[in-house]
Design a protein around this motif. Structure first.
Motif: not given
Length: 415
Positions: A248-251, A263-268, A279-282, A292-293
């Motif tokens: 979702y939005s990376g919580a 390192e983090v990879l967010c998948v949605d 945006t939330n990461a920044a 993200t992927r």
């Protein structure tokens, strides 16, 4: 107990006298669950000879009675659905109206204010807060409310007035777009109830900042129920490579990065959700650590496995795979597949965080599913911790449906 002086309230449009309630008579012995603490009445529990269902209107206030005519309390009915009545008050002097809404909002608020240092939480969780059919999430000066039943929809104006009296929010948004409203014969819509609701709102979680979209985001824009479980993750992620599936939005992922993940990879599947995650990461100064992927979770996990990618921590937080009892077999298989695929991209000594928000999937079944997946891959699994929804989603002990969220932190090792 918070006492609310009756003369503090303006006139309510809801009924205030027991005489205003139509009697709803139960069949013999069908009052046992209500007496034991439950709040729901099913249509097959009603004495339709004494009180025919055709005589009621959706949302109509009722006095729920035992078979001998003794009052059990007041609530509301929708004769067109199986779960047709809900008990709201056991005291006939305090029916569902502005006065009761203010009182229960104050009681709910007193709990949240003890638990949360800032105004970011679920304020009302339906039956858990004595207001079946109503959910309210608080995002600072904004309240986002969802009404899911015809009975609660009938007092919508009183709900708004009670929120304004108790919280004085700058704005209130109706997120009345859930599928359950269709079952109740209600229209689905999103609309401002008061004030001006911005497209994005800033919230805080344990010192981290996130932007959410209250009008268009999933549910009301954020998942407060996972707050405590996300906090559990902190000690597992330092210097680790993390995969956040159904991000979702990376919580989950952004919290991991903020607590030292390398390192983090967010998948949605949603491009909009991943844009919000970026945006939330920044916002939290971890943009360099978070990638993200976009894509279907099953397909992305397959591609990562084929590319021989491995992660120290994999978080799997999918939508409910089991929404109806008839979906149980297929949904349980989906949980088995997604978690087994997650294990295939785990390092030899990896942590799997597996979640289920399917109320119909028992906790022990989720754990058994993880065990089956690990054995199929010839790996060993041990459970380190388990979680559930946070205390701003209080469980009604007589209603197991209110206890829906399961989270398992499991270590996955070679044989």
């Amino acid at each position: 107990m918070i006492c609310i002086p009756e003369n503090d309230y303006p006139m309510s449009t809801a009924p205030v006298s027991p005489a205003d309630f139509a009697p709803l008579r139960l069949r013999k012995d069908e009052d046992r669950r209500l007496r034991a603490g439950h709040l729901w009445v099913y249509s097959n529990e009603i004495d339709v000879t004494a009180t025919p269902l055709r005589d009621f209107q959706p949302g109509q206030p009722v006095e729920i009675q035992a078979s001998n005519g003794k009052a059990l309390g007041t609530g509301y009915i929708n004769p067109n659905v199986l779960l047709c009545a809900r008990l709201v008050s056991r005291d006939p002097a305090h029916p569902l109206n502005f006065s009761l809404l203010v009182h229960r909002l104050n009681v709910a608020l007193s709990l949240r204010q003890r638990l949360y240092p800032k105004p970011f939480y679920r304020l009302v969780y339906g039956e858990g807060d004595g207001l079946p059919g109503l959910v309210v999430d608080r995002y600072g000066d904004l309240c986002v409310a969802q009404i899911t039943t015809a009975g609660m929809d009938r007092v919508k104006d009183d709900i708004l007035a009670a929120l304004q009296k108790v919280l004085k929010p700058a704005a209130v948004l109706w997120r009345n777009d859930g599928a359950m409203r269709e079952l109740e014969g209600l229209e689905r819509y999103v609309a401002e109830a008061s004030g001006t609701v911005p497209e994005t709102v800033a919230i805080e979680e344990d010192g981290l900042r996130f932007q959410i979209a209250p009008r268009t985001g999933q549910k009301t824009g954020w998942f407060y129920d996972q707050h405590d479980n996300r906090a559990r993750l902190d000690r597992y992620v330092r210097d680790r490579r993390v995969l956040d599936v159904f991000s979702y939005s990376g919580a989950w992922g952004i919290r991991a990065a903020a607590h030292g993940a390398s390192e983090v990879l967010c998948v949605d599947s949603s491009a909009a959700a991943l844009a919000q995650a970026a945006t939330n990461a920044a916002l939290n100064g971890v943009a360099d650590q978070v990638q993200t992927r976009q894509g279907d979770a099953f397909e992305v996990l397959k591609a990562l496995r084929e590319a021989r990618e491995h992660f120290d921590v994999v978080i799997v937080d999918p939508p409910a795979f089991v929404k109806r009892r008839k979906d149980f077999k297929e949904g349980a298989l989906a949980y088995r597949r997604i978690n087994e695929m997650a294990m295939q991209v785990l390092e030899r000594d990896g942590l799997l965080v597996s979640c289920s928000c399917s109320q119909l999937l028992p906790r022990e079944t989720l754990v058994e599913t993880l065990l089956q997946g690990s054995r199929h891959l010839d790996r060993t699994l041990t459970v380190l911790e388990q979680g559930r929804q946070g205390p701003d989603h209080p469980v009604h002990p007589a209603i197991p449906e209110t206890d829906y969220l399961k989270v398992v932190f499991a270590r996955v090792l070679p044989v």
